[in-house]
Design an enzyme around this catalytic site. Structure first.
Site, PDB file in Angstrom:
ATOM      1  N   PRO A  11       0.787  -1.228   0.000  1.00 49.18           N
ATOM      2  CA  PRO A  11       0.000   0.000   0.000  1.00 49.18           C
ATOM      3  C   PRO A  11       0.819   1.278   0.000  1.00 49.18           C
ATOM      4  CG  PRO A  11      -0.193  -1.171   2.092  1.00 49.18           C
ATOM      5  CD  PRO A  11       0.491  -2.092   1.142  1.00 49.18           C
ATOM      6  N   ARG A  19       5.476  12.019  -2.960  1.00 51.61           N
ATOM      7  CA  ARG A  19       5.429  12.538  -1.580  1.00 51.61           C
ATOM      8  C   ARG A  19       6.663  12.026  -0.836  1.00 51.61           C
ATOM      9  NH1 ARG A  19       1.102  14.598   0.903  1.00 51.61           N
ATOM     10  NH2 ARG A  19       2.005  13.842   2.815  1.00 51.61           N
ATOM     11  N   ASN A  75       8.041  -5.798  -1.441  1.00 47.89           N
ATOM     12  CA  ASN A  75       8.014  -4.717  -0.458  1.00 47.89           C
ATOM     13  C   ASN A  75       6.561  -4.620   0.006  1.00 47.89           C
ATOM     14  OD1 ASN A  75       7.975  -2.442   1.087  1.00 47.89           O
ATOM     15  ND2 ASN A  75       9.116  -1.164  -0.363  1.00 47.89           N
ATOM     16  N   ALA A  78       3.406  -1.188   4.688  1.00 50.80           N
ATOM     17  CA  ALA A  78       2.936  -1.271   6.084  1.00 50.80           C
ATOM     18  C   ALA A  78       2.501  -2.675   6.474  1.00 50.80           C
ATOM     19  CB  ALA A  78       1.800  -0.280   6.298  1.00 50.80           C
ATOM     20  N   GLU A  99      12.833  -9.741   0.572  1.00 49.92           N
ATOM     21  CA  GLU A  99      12.061  -8.612   1.129  1.00 49.92           C
ATOM     22  C   GLU A  99      12.883  -7.335   0.955  1.00 49.92           C
ATOM     23  OE1 GLU A  99      11.253  -9.363   5.260  1.00 49.92           O
ATOM     24  OE2 GLU A  99      10.529  -7.322   5.644  1.00 49.92           O
ATOM     25  N   ARG A 108      13.917   3.703  12.255  1.00 55.20           N
ATOM     26  CA  ARG A 108      12.636   4.421  12.343  1.00 55.20           C
ATOM     27  C   ARG A 108      11.856   3.963  13.585  1.00 55.20           C
ATOM     28  NH1 ARG A 108       9.833   4.484   6.600  1.00 55.20           N
ATOM     29  NH2 ARG A 108       8.705   6.181   7.641  1.00 55.20           N
TER      30      ARG A 108
HETATM   31  O1  CA2 Z   1      10.789   1.561   3.519  1.00 52.94           O
HETATM   32  C1  CA2 Z   1       9.899   0.906   2.937  1.00 52.94           C
HETATM   33  O2  CA2 Z   1      10.000   0.509   1.786  1.00 52.94           O
HETATM   34  C2  CA2 Z   1       8.584   0.631   3.676  1.00 52.94           C
HETATM   35  O3  CA2 Z   1       8.159  -0.688   3.302  1.00 52.94           O
HETATM   36  C3  CA2 Z   1       7.601   1.668   3.187  1.00 52.94           C
HETATM   37  C4  CA2 Z   1       6.264   1.639   3.907  1.00 52.94           C
HETATM   38  C5  CA2 Z   1       6.449   1.629   5.432  1.00 52.94           C
HETATM   39  O4  CA2 Z   1       5.190   1.465   6.063  1.00 52.94           O
HETATM   40  C6  CA2 Z   1       7.390   0.511   5.863  1.00 52.94           C
HETATM   41  O5  CA2 Z   1       7.559   0.596   7.258  1.00 52.94           O
HETATM   42  C7  CA2 Z   1       8.741   0.669   5.184  1.00 52.94           C
HETATM   43  C8  CA2 Z   1       5.426   2.868   3.553  1.00 52.94           C
HETATM   44  C9  CA2 Z   1       5.203   3.047   2.089  1.00 52.94           C
HETATM   45  C10 CA2 Z   1       4.600   4.396   1.883  1.00 52.94           C
HETATM   46  O6  CA2 Z   1       4.795   4.769   0.546  1.00 52.94           O
HETATM   47  C11 CA2 Z   1       4.905   6.087   0.270  1.00 52.94           C
HETATM   48  C12 CA2 Z   1       5.090   6.403  -1.049  1.00 52.94           C
HETATM   49  C13 CA2 Z   1       5.247   7.717  -1.403  1.00 52.94           C
HETATM   50  C14 CA2 Z   1       5.215   8.702  -0.464  1.00 52.94           C
HETATM   51  C15 CA2 Z   1       5.016   8.375   0.834  1.00 52.94           C
HETATM   52  C16 CA2 Z   1       4.851   7.064   1.215  1.00 52.94           C
END
Ligand code: CA2
Length: 151
Positions: A11, A19, A75, A78, A99, A108
């Site tokens: 997601p 962003r 990937n 969340a 992964e 984080r």
């Molecule tokens: O670091 C990663 O790749 C994560 O899998 C990204 C997830 C986060 O919940 C994991 O803890 C780590 C969040 C993806 C959010 O995607 C975005 C894309 C564009 C702008 C902001 C967020």
């Protein structure tokens, strides 16, 4: 099937490059897809990239990979930290699973330090930015075709 790799994304990753570039970089998912398909060609892999904002959609993509793919790069975003359903689906997949996290999740919030998917993954890459997908492709090429020359 033998050289086909599915790159699955969870997601919000459809918003990559749009962003929070300070955390997730400036490249879009379409940029990553084009890059991974081209690198896959060099490595002798047939790469396809998928994205879903829904847990069940990712589970369905893993089921599909059981019939069509030799390896999975995932990937789960969340869902990494919450989804037993994705872990169970990956446990039904026979090939290598890598992964990938774009950010360094261990630097984080503590809720990002635990991954259900890591209980199944053969390798975990975190904190390498979107280059992590390329690194995962090199590794999965080694595991599947033995053609990766980077060692
Ligand atoms: O670091 C990663 O790749 C994560 O899998 C990204 C997830 C986060 O919940 C994991 O803890 C780590 C969040 C993806 C959010 O995607 C975005 C894309 C564009 C702008 C902001 C967020």
């Amino acid at each position: 099937m033998r050289n086909r790799i599915h790159i699955l994304n969870g997601p919000n990753l459809n918003l990559l490059g749009k962003r929070e570039p300070e955390i997730y970089g400036a490249r879009t998912l379409a940029d990553i897809e084009a890059d991974c398909i081209a690198l896959g060609r060099d490595l002798g892999l047939d790469v396809a990239l998928f994205q879903s904002n829904h847990e069940g959609g990712i589970v369905d993509q893993i089921h599909d990979a059981r019939e069509t793919a030799a390896g999975i790069i995932i990937n789960p975003a969340a869902y990494t930290h919450t989804s037993v359903a994705i872990l169970d689906a990956l446990n039904m997949f026979d090939g290598p699973v890598i992964e990938v996290h774009i950010s360094q999740v261990h630097k984080r919030e503590s809720f990002r330090h635990h991954s259900y998917v890591s209980l199944r993954a053969d390798a975990v890459i975190a904190g390498c930015g979107t280059q992590g997908y390329r690194l995962a492709l090199h590794r999965i090429a080694s595991l599947i075709t033995g053609t990766d020359v980077t060692g």
